[in-house]
Motif scaffolding. Structure first.
Motif, PDB file in Angstrom:
ATOM      1  N   ASN A  55      17.250  40.779  73.521  1.00  0.00           N
ATOM      2  CA  ASN A  55      16.548  42.058  73.415  1.00  0.00           C
ATOM      3  C   ASN A  55      15.720  42.343  74.672  1.00  0.00           C
ATOM      4  OD1 ASN A  55      15.640  44.416  71.803  1.00  0.00           O
ATOM      5  ND2 ASN A  55      13.641  43.424  71.934  1.00  0.00           N
ATOM      6  N   THR A  56      16.017  41.640  75.765  1.00  0.00           N
ATOM      7  CA  THR A  56      15.263  41.889  76.990  1.00  0.00           C
ATOM      8  C   THR A  56      15.295  43.365  77.370  1.00  0.00           C
ATOM      9  OG1 THR A  56      15.007  41.297  79.325  1.00  0.00           O
ATOM     10  CG2 THR A  56      17.258  41.385  78.468  1.00  0.00           C
ATOM     11  N   SER A  57      14.193  43.825  77.951  1.00  0.00           N
ATOM     12  CA  SER A  57      14.110  45.236  78.353  1.00  0.00           C
ATOM     13  C   SER A  57      14.372  45.431  79.832  1.00  0.00           C
ATOM     14  CB  SER A  57      12.730  45.799  78.005  1.00  0.00           C
ATOM     15  OG  SER A  57      11.708  45.061  78.659  1.00  0.00           O
ATOM     16  N   ALA A  58      14.351  44.328  80.622  1.00  0.00           N
ATOM     17  CA  ALA A  58      14.486  44.515  82.066  1.00  0.00           C
ATOM     18  C   ALA A  58      15.188  43.366  82.777  1.00  0.00           C
ATOM     19  CB  ALA A  58      13.103  44.718  82.695  1.00  0.00           C
ATOM     20  N   LEU A  59      15.257  42.197  82.162  1.00  0.00           N
ATOM     21  CA  LEU A  59      15.863  41.042  82.829  1.00  0.00           C
ATOM     22  C   LEU A  59      17.382  41.158  82.840  1.00  0.00           C
ATOM     23  CD1 LEU A  59      13.631  38.199  81.343  1.00  0.00           C
ATOM     24  CD2 LEU A  59      13.423  39.296  83.583  1.00  0.00           C
ATOM     25  N   SER A  60      18.005  40.438  83.749  1.00  0.00           N
ATOM     26  CA  SER A  60      19.455  40.488  83.892  1.00  0.00           C
ATOM     27  C   SER A  60      20.141  39.718  82.761  1.00  0.00           C
ATOM     28  CB  SER A  60      19.871  39.880  85.233  1.00  0.00           C
ATOM     29  OG  SER A  60      21.266  39.681  85.283  1.00  0.00           O
ATOM     30  N   VAL A  61      20.935  40.428  81.976  1.00  0.00           N
ATOM     31  CA  VAL A  61      21.705  39.773  80.914  1.00  0.00           C
ATOM     32  C   VAL A  61      22.769  38.877  81.537  1.00  0.00           C
ATOM     33  CG1 VAL A  61      23.153  40.150  78.878  1.00  0.00           C
ATOM     34  CG2 VAL A  61      21.276  41.730  79.385  1.00  0.00           C
TER      35      VAL A  61
ATOM     36  N   GLU B 269      17.766  37.209  70.526  1.00  0.00           N
ATOM     37  CA  GLU B 269      16.567  36.640  71.163  1.00  0.00           C
ATOM     38  C   GLU B 269      15.543  37.730  71.419  1.00  0.00           C
ATOM     39  OE1 GLU B 269      14.101  36.847  74.308  1.00  0.00           O
ATOM     40  OE2 GLU B 269      16.173  37.322  74.866  1.00  0.00           O
ATOM     41  N   SER B 270      14.281  37.483  71.008  1.00  0.00           N
ATOM     42  CA  SER B 270      13.203  38.444  71.222  1.00  0.00           C
ATOM     43  C   SER B 270      11.905  37.705  71.519  1.00  0.00           C
ATOM     44  CB  SER B 270      13.040  39.355  69.999  1.00  0.00           C
ATOM     45  OG  SER B 270      12.112  40.392  70.280  1.00  0.00           O
ATOM     46  N   VAL B 271      11.970  36.766  72.468  1.00  0.00           N
ATOM     47  CA  VAL B 271      10.767  36.023  72.849  1.00  0.00           C
ATOM     48  C   VAL B 271      10.122  36.721  74.034  1.00  0.00           C
ATOM     49  CG1 VAL B 271      11.729  33.869  71.958  1.00  0.00           C
ATOM     50  CG2 VAL B 271      12.033  34.424  74.374  1.00  0.00           C
ATOM     51  N   SER B 272       9.116  36.087  74.618  1.00  0.00           N
ATOM     52  CA  SER B 272       8.351  36.681  75.714  1.00  0.00           C
ATOM     53  C   SER B 272       9.257  37.145  76.855  1.00  0.00           C
ATOM     54  CB  SER B 272       7.345  35.647  76.236  1.00  0.00           C
ATOM     55  OG  SER B 272       6.658  36.128  77.361  1.00  0.00           O
ATOM     56  N   GLU B 273       8.892  38.277  77.466  1.00  0.00           N
ATOM     57  CA  GLU B 273       9.688  38.859  78.549  1.00  0.00           C
ATOM     58  C   GLU B 273       9.469  38.065  79.835  1.00  0.00           C
ATOM     59  OE1 GLU B 273      12.485  41.948  79.704  1.00  0.00           O
ATOM     60  OE2 GLU B 273      11.887  40.965  77.854  1.00  0.00           O
ATOM     61  N   ASN B 274       9.933  36.828  79.781  1.00  0.00           N
ATOM     62  CA  ASN B 274       9.815  35.894  80.893  1.00  0.00           C
ATOM     63  C   ASN B 274      11.142  35.168  81.023  1.00  0.00           C
ATOM     64  OD1 ASN B 274       9.363  32.965  81.835  1.00  0.00           O
ATOM     65  ND2 ASN B 274       7.439  33.913  82.440  1.00  0.00           N
TER      66      ASN B 274
ATOM     67  N   ARG C 145      30.299  35.396  75.148  1.00  0.00           N
ATOM     68  CA  ARG C 145      29.712  35.749  73.845  1.00  0.00           C
ATOM     69  C   ARG C 145      28.271  36.246  73.969  1.00  0.00           C
ATOM     70  NH1 ARG C 145      27.543  30.356  71.508  1.00  0.00           N
ATOM     71  NH2 ARG C 145      27.338  29.085  73.364  1.00  0.00           N
ATOM     72  N   VAL C 146      27.811  36.492  75.204  1.00  0.00           N
ATOM     73  CA  VAL C 146      26.436  36.928  75.449  1.00  0.00           C
ATOM     74  C   VAL C 146      26.419  38.411  75.824  1.00  0.00           C
ATOM     75  CG1 VAL C 146      24.344  36.551  76.809  1.00  0.00           C
ATOM     76  CG2 VAL C 146      25.831  34.607  76.230  1.00  0.00           C
ATOM     77  N   ALA C 147      25.474  39.140  75.248  1.00  0.00           N
ATOM     78  CA  ALA C 147      25.298  40.561  75.562  1.00  0.00           C
ATOM     79  C   ALA C 147      23.846  40.939  75.311  1.00  0.00           C
ATOM     80  CB  ALA C 147      26.225  41.434  74.709  1.00  0.00           C
ATOM     81  N   GLY C 148      23.471  42.127  75.733  1.00  0.00           N
ATOM     82  CA  GLY C 148      22.158  42.651  75.419  1.00  0.00           C
ATOM     83  C   GLY C 148      22.227  43.538  74.187  1.00  0.00           C
ATOM     84  N   LEU C 149      21.219  43.444  73.349  1.00  0.00           N
ATOM     85  CA  LEU C 149      21.075  44.343  72.200  1.00  0.00           C
ATOM     86  C   LEU C 149      19.617  44.778  72.210  1.00  0.00           C
ATOM     87  CD1 LEU C 149      22.864  45.442  69.868  1.00  0.00           C
ATOM     88  CD2 LEU C 149      21.807  43.719  68.403  1.00  0.00           C
ATOM     89  N   HIS C 150      19.359  45.873  72.918  1.00  0.00           N
ATOM     90  CA  HIS C 150      17.994  46.266  73.240  1.00  0.00           C
ATOM     91  C   HIS C 150      17.476  47.334  72.293  1.00  0.00           C
ATOM     92  CE1 HIS C 150      14.981  48.342  76.093  1.00  0.00           C
ATOM     93  NE2 HIS C 150      14.381  47.367  75.433  1.00  0.00           N
ATOM     94  N   PHE C 151      16.584  46.914  71.386  1.00  0.00           N
ATOM     95  CA  PHE C 151      15.883  47.822  70.489  1.00  0.00           C
ATOM     96  C   PHE C 151      14.614  48.318  71.187  1.00  0.00           C
ATOM     97  CE2 PHE C 151      18.431  45.236  67.729  1.00  0.00           C
ATOM     98  CZ  PHE C 151      18.725  46.012  66.616  1.00  0.00           C
ATOM     99  N   PHE C 152      14.127  49.452  70.727  1.00  0.00           N
ATOM    100  CA  PHE C 152      12.883  50.017  71.249  1.00  0.00           C
ATOM    101  C   PHE C 152      11.795  49.922  70.182  1.00  0.00           C
ATOM    102  CE2 PHE C 152      16.239  51.683  73.825  1.00  0.00           C
ATOM    103  CZ  PHE C 152      15.705  51.727  75.099  1.00  0.00           C
ATOM    104  N   ASN C 153      10.562  49.914  70.642  1.00  0.00           N
ATOM    105  CA  ASN C 153       9.411  49.717  69.762  1.00  0.00           C
ATOM    106  C   ASN C 153       8.867  51.067  69.263  1.00  0.00           C
ATOM    107  OD1 ASN C 153       7.292  48.343  68.477  1.00  0.00           O
ATOM    108  ND2 ASN C 153       5.981  48.478  70.273  1.00  0.00           N
ATOM    109  N   PRO C 154       8.642  51.215  67.947  1.00  0.00           N
ATOM    110  CA  PRO C 154       8.879  50.248  66.859  1.00  0.00           C
ATOM    111  C   PRO C 154      10.345  50.269  66.401  1.00  0.00           C
ATOM    112  CG  PRO C 154       7.801  52.209  65.996  1.00  0.00           C
ATOM    113  CD  PRO C 154       7.899  52.413  67.488  1.00  0.00           C
ATOM    114  N   ALA C 155      10.922  49.089  66.312  1.00  0.00           N
ATOM    115  CA  ALA C 155      12.354  48.971  66.039  1.00  0.00           C
ATOM    116  C   ALA C 155      12.803  49.675  64.753  1.00  0.00           C
ATOM    117  CB  ALA C 155      12.758  47.498  66.007  1.00  0.00           C
ATOM    118  N   PRO C 156      12.018  49.639  63.668  1.00  0.00           N
ATOM    119  CA  PRO C 156      12.495  50.322  62.454  1.00  0.00           C
ATOM    120  C   PRO C 156      12.574  51.850  62.593  1.00  0.00           C
ATOM    121  CG  PRO C 156      10.846  48.668  61.901  1.00  0.00           C
ATOM    122  CD  PRO C 156      10.803  48.844  63.396  1.00  0.00           C
TER     123      PRO C 156
END
Length: 297
Positions: free
Chosen positions: A122-128, A93-98, A140-151
């Motif tokens: 991919n949340t950067s601050a919300l509680s997983v 998931e990489s939708v709005s940080e809301n 089966r839920v976890a965080g997988l947090h990439f940083f910008n720019p992901a590539p």
């Protein structure tokens, strides 16, 4: 064709914005088939264009070839139909940080994918942990947090929620290792995790220094780059991240901790209220017309 010998050969991604596009490119470049879901065709077209433009820049820099570009784009499928995610091996998931937007998107997808299909955020601050609690089979839920720019950014935080199954953490470490040029870091589910827990107070302090007129935006960035050896100045970084994104993240961290280091500076709130969001709006701390004029002199 997708290499079926790799783990998670078929990846679903929610959201084709800046981060979603970058993550889709990373997975597709690793040989995986990627299905990206977004709300309308305009956003999907913009996402594909973003990946294409990033790869074109790589071609100019001799980092990728035309064939690489064609193969990567060929592995990315864009859709507005959530049913297309049926049968994927994992969802990122990489939708709005809301929080409410993320919860709604995750609940909808959980009703389509398999009951044991990993759902990653991919949340950067919300509680997983909080996001996982909204879904059936939260292990089966976890965080997988990439940083910008992901590539380009090497670090990927693997966030263990309270409910996350240990074998999923192990698989995600292996997944990140398989992406090439990425380094997994296992972190606890805490506001901001590891990197942003350090970054958000730093950026808030810099905004305060600018508001106090300690130095110009240009000189603050120059001093940090030369004095600390950072490649990017903090105000340049904020413009790249998006001031609205930083505001949402620091507000979420403050709400969870009441730590004054995370309290959003007044100038940040004013900039966002004025629509000055950084690079995405063409107007921010370092992308304003005034700054551009100054840099020409």
């Amino acid at each position: 064709m997708t290499d079926t010998t790799i783990d998670f050969p078929n990846i679903g991604i929610l959201g084709f914005g800046t981060m979603g596009a970058g993550i889709a490119q990373v997975f597709a470049a690793s040989g995986r088939h990627v299905i990206v879901l977004d709300t309308d065709q305009t956003r999907l077209d913009a996402g594909v264009a973003s990946v294409s433009a990033f790869l074109d820049d790589g071609i100019r820099r001799a980092k990728v070839t035309e064939q690489d570009k064609a193969e990567i784009l060929g592995r990315i499928q864009a859709t507005t139909a959530v049913s297309a995610l049926y049968g994927v091996d994992a969802v990122v998931e990489s939708v709005s940080e809301n929080a409410e937007v993320k919860k709604a998107a995750l609940i909808e997808v959980a009703g389509v994918v398999g009951a044991d299909t990993p759902i990653l955020t991919n949340t950067s601050a919300l509680s997983v942990t909080d996001l996982a609690a909204q879904l059936p089979n939260p292990g089966r839920v976890a965080g997988l947090h990439f940083f910008n720019p992901a590539p380009l950014m090497r670090t990927v935080e693997v966030v263990r929620a309270l409910q996350t199954a240990e074998d999923l953490v192990d698989r995600l470490v292996g997944l990140v290792d398989s992406l090439g040029g990425k380094d997994p870091v296992i972190v606890k589910d805490r506001p901001g995790f590891l990197v942003n827990a350090l970054l958000m107070p730093y950026l808030n302090d810099v905004i305060g220094e600018l508001d106090d007129e300690l130095a110009t935006a240009e000189d603050i960035d120059l001093a940090v780059k030369l004095g600390l050896g950072y490649k990017t100045g903090p105000l340049e970084l904020l413009d790249m991240i998006g001031l609205d994104v930083h505001l949402h993240a620091t507000e979420a961290a403050y709400a969870a901790t009441l730590d004054p280091r995370y309290a959003a500076p007044p100038l940040l709130r004013q900039m966002v209220a004025a629509g000055r969001l950084g690079n995405k709006s063409g107007d921010g701390f370092r992308t304003t017309a005034t700054t551009s004029d100054t840099e020409k002199n």
